[in-house]
Write a protein that holds these residues in place. Structure first.
Motif, short mmCIF file in Angstrom:
data_model
loop_
_atom_site.label_atom_id
_atom_site.label_comp_id
_atom_site.label_asym_id
_atom_site.label_seq_id
_atom_site.Cartn_x
_atom_site.Cartn_y
_atom_site.Cartn_z
N ASP A 1 -7.22 37.56 -100.46
CA ASP A 1 -6.16 37.98 -101.37
C ASP A 1 -6.73 38.24 -102.77
O ASP A 1 -7.40 37.39 -103.36
N ASP B 1 -2.34 44.98 -92.31
CA ASP B 1 -1.86 46.04 -93.20
C ASP B 1 -0.98 47.03 -92.44
O ASP B 1 0.11 47.40 -92.88
N ARG C 1 -14.09 44.08 -96.14
CA ARG C 1 -13.18 43.00 -95.74
C ARG C 1 -13.96 41.90 -95.01
O ARG C 1 -13.86 40.71 -95.35
N ARG D 1 -9.06 40.37 -103.48
CA ARG D 1 -10.45 40.82 -103.46
C ARG D 1 -10.64 42.17 -102.77
O ARG D 1 -11.67 42.82 -102.95
N ILE D 2 -9.68 42.57 -101.96
CA ILE D 2 -9.79 43.84 -101.24
C ILE D 2 -8.60 44.73 -101.57
O ILE D 2 -7.59 44.28 -102.11
N ARG D 3 -8.73 45.99 -101.21
CA ARG D 3 -7.62 46.93 -101.36
C ARG D 3 -6.80 46.96 -100.08
O ARG D 3 -7.36 46.98 -98.98
N HIS D 4 -5.50 46.98 -100.23
CA HIS D 4 -4.63 47.26 -99.08
C HIS D 4 -4.52 48.78 -99.02
O HIS D 4 -3.62 49.39 -99.59
N THR D 5 -5.47 49.37 -98.34
CA THR D 5 -5.61 50.82 -98.36
C THR D 5 -4.39 51.51 -97.76
O THR D 5 -3.74 50.98 -96.85
N THR E 1 -11.09 54.41 -98.32
CA THR E 1 -10.88 54.21 -99.75
C THR E 1 -11.07 52.74 -100.15
O THR E 1 -10.79 52.37 -101.30
N GLN E 2 -11.53 51.93 -99.23
CA GLN E 2 -11.79 50.52 -99.51
C GLN E 2 -12.95 50.37 -100.50
O GLN E 2 -13.78 51.26 -100.64
N HIS E 3 -13.01 49.25 -101.20
CA HIS E 3 -14.16 48.94 -102.05
C HIS E 3 -15.45 49.15 -101.25
O HIS E 3 -15.55 48.75 -100.08
N GLU F 1 -8.79 53.70 -94.71
CA GLU F 1 -9.68 52.59 -95.04
C GLU F 1 -10.98 53.05 -95.68
O GLU F 1 -11.72 52.24 -96.26
#
Length: 302
Positions: free
Chosen positions: A16, A154, A47, A18-22, A38-40, A36
């Motif tokens: 929670d 997600d 993840r 720390r990541i993007r909910h893409t 577009t994730q960090h 996904e």
């Protein structure tokens, strides 16, 4: 070895903030894309890598060591930077220059060795044994799998009307194992692999993980010589399809031309299952395609 929905939920709590909910995107033909890429750090592996490191607790002074065709290394480098720990990443000599350069920008110490992921993996294991660093597996680790599975949670939140099937590109199997853990038996999960890098497909046919030759346009991200044990055990009985290089290239181009989505070839493999007819949905079947990574040189999309 298996990963449960409870493991995925625990990972979601750990990750929670720390990541993007893409996001998801509804395509013109009714197919959903999970963006996904577009994730960090440009892929879903962020993840799993974050979860693997956080689940380990106190880290050794030597930090972490990872082996990667590119994406897992980028995820390891990003997570280590955010957590303030040292990262050493082993990649094959064939790793795309764009990924190697990005590893350096993220602050990782990069070692290039061998021509395949398997060779980089052996070198990384040896290095971790020598230094005492935490070895972070790119796909065959329960915490890695559970972290990856959070994108399945997600999807359940983002598509409340529901979906039936998820198409997942497979390399070592860490993503598909996570999706299976998150979604369980209520959804169909379809494995998609290049015909020239078919570790899971071959394992399912053989009844056990086996070594396979690896080549083709998607080998940099889907180039595991042998599928992970976790994925093999969790994927028993699922649908598995193969796509050829031309189908992958065409699908990647179509994602750019029609939706302006720039993804890597391994990611496009999942969409290629639809565009090539390798997977033909039934009438009314609601399909999600996971677009899992974007660490690519976009020059050939212009």
């Amino acid at each position: 070895m298996s990963v449960s929905i409870d493991d995925v939920r625990a990972a979601a709590s750990r990750l929670d903030g720390r990541i993007r909910h893409t996001p998801v995107l509804r395509a013109d033909d009714g197919v959903w894309f999970k963006l996904e890429h577009t994730q960090h750090a440009g892929s879903f592996k962020t993840r799993g890598m974050f979860n693997q490191i956080l689940a380990a607790g106190a880290l050794p002074a030597a930090g972490i060591v990872a082996a990667s065709g590119g994406n897992a290394g980028l995820a390891a480098a990003y997570a280590a930077r955010e957590l303030g720990v040292r990262a050493e990443v082993f990649v094959p000599l064939t790793a795309p220059a764009v990924k190697v350069a990005k590893l350096g920008k993220l602050g990782a110490h990069v070692v290039q060795v061998g021509n395949e992921y398997a060779e980089a993996y052996e070198a990384a294991l040896a290095r971790a044994s020598t230094t005492g660093a935490l070895f972070c597996h790119a796909y065959d680790d329960p915490a890695m799998v559970a972290g990856n599975g959070t994108l399945g949670l997600d999807l359940l939140d983002q598509i409340p009307a529901g979906f039936d099937t998820v198409l997942v590109a497979v390399g070592g199997g860490g993503l598909i194992a996570g999706v299976l853990a998150a979604l369980g038996p209520t959804h169909r999960v379809v494995a998609v692999e290049p015909s020239t890098a078919s570790a899971l497909h071959s394992a399912l046919q053989a009844g056990a993980p086996v070594d396979v030759p690896v080549s083709g346009v998607a080998a940099d991200s889907l180039g595991a010589r042998r599928v992970g044990r976790i994925a093999f055990e969790m994927a028993a009985g699922i649908d598995s399809v193969l796509v050829d290089d031309q189908a992958i290239v065409d699908a990647r181009r179509r994602l750019w031309d029609d939706y302006r989505l720039a993804v890597e070839h391994g990611t496009a493999a999942a969409f290629a299952a639809l565009t090539s007819g390798a997977y033909a949905p039934a009438p009314g079947e609601r399909v999600v395609v996971l677009l899992c990574g974007a660490n690519t040189n976009p020059a050939d999309l212009a």
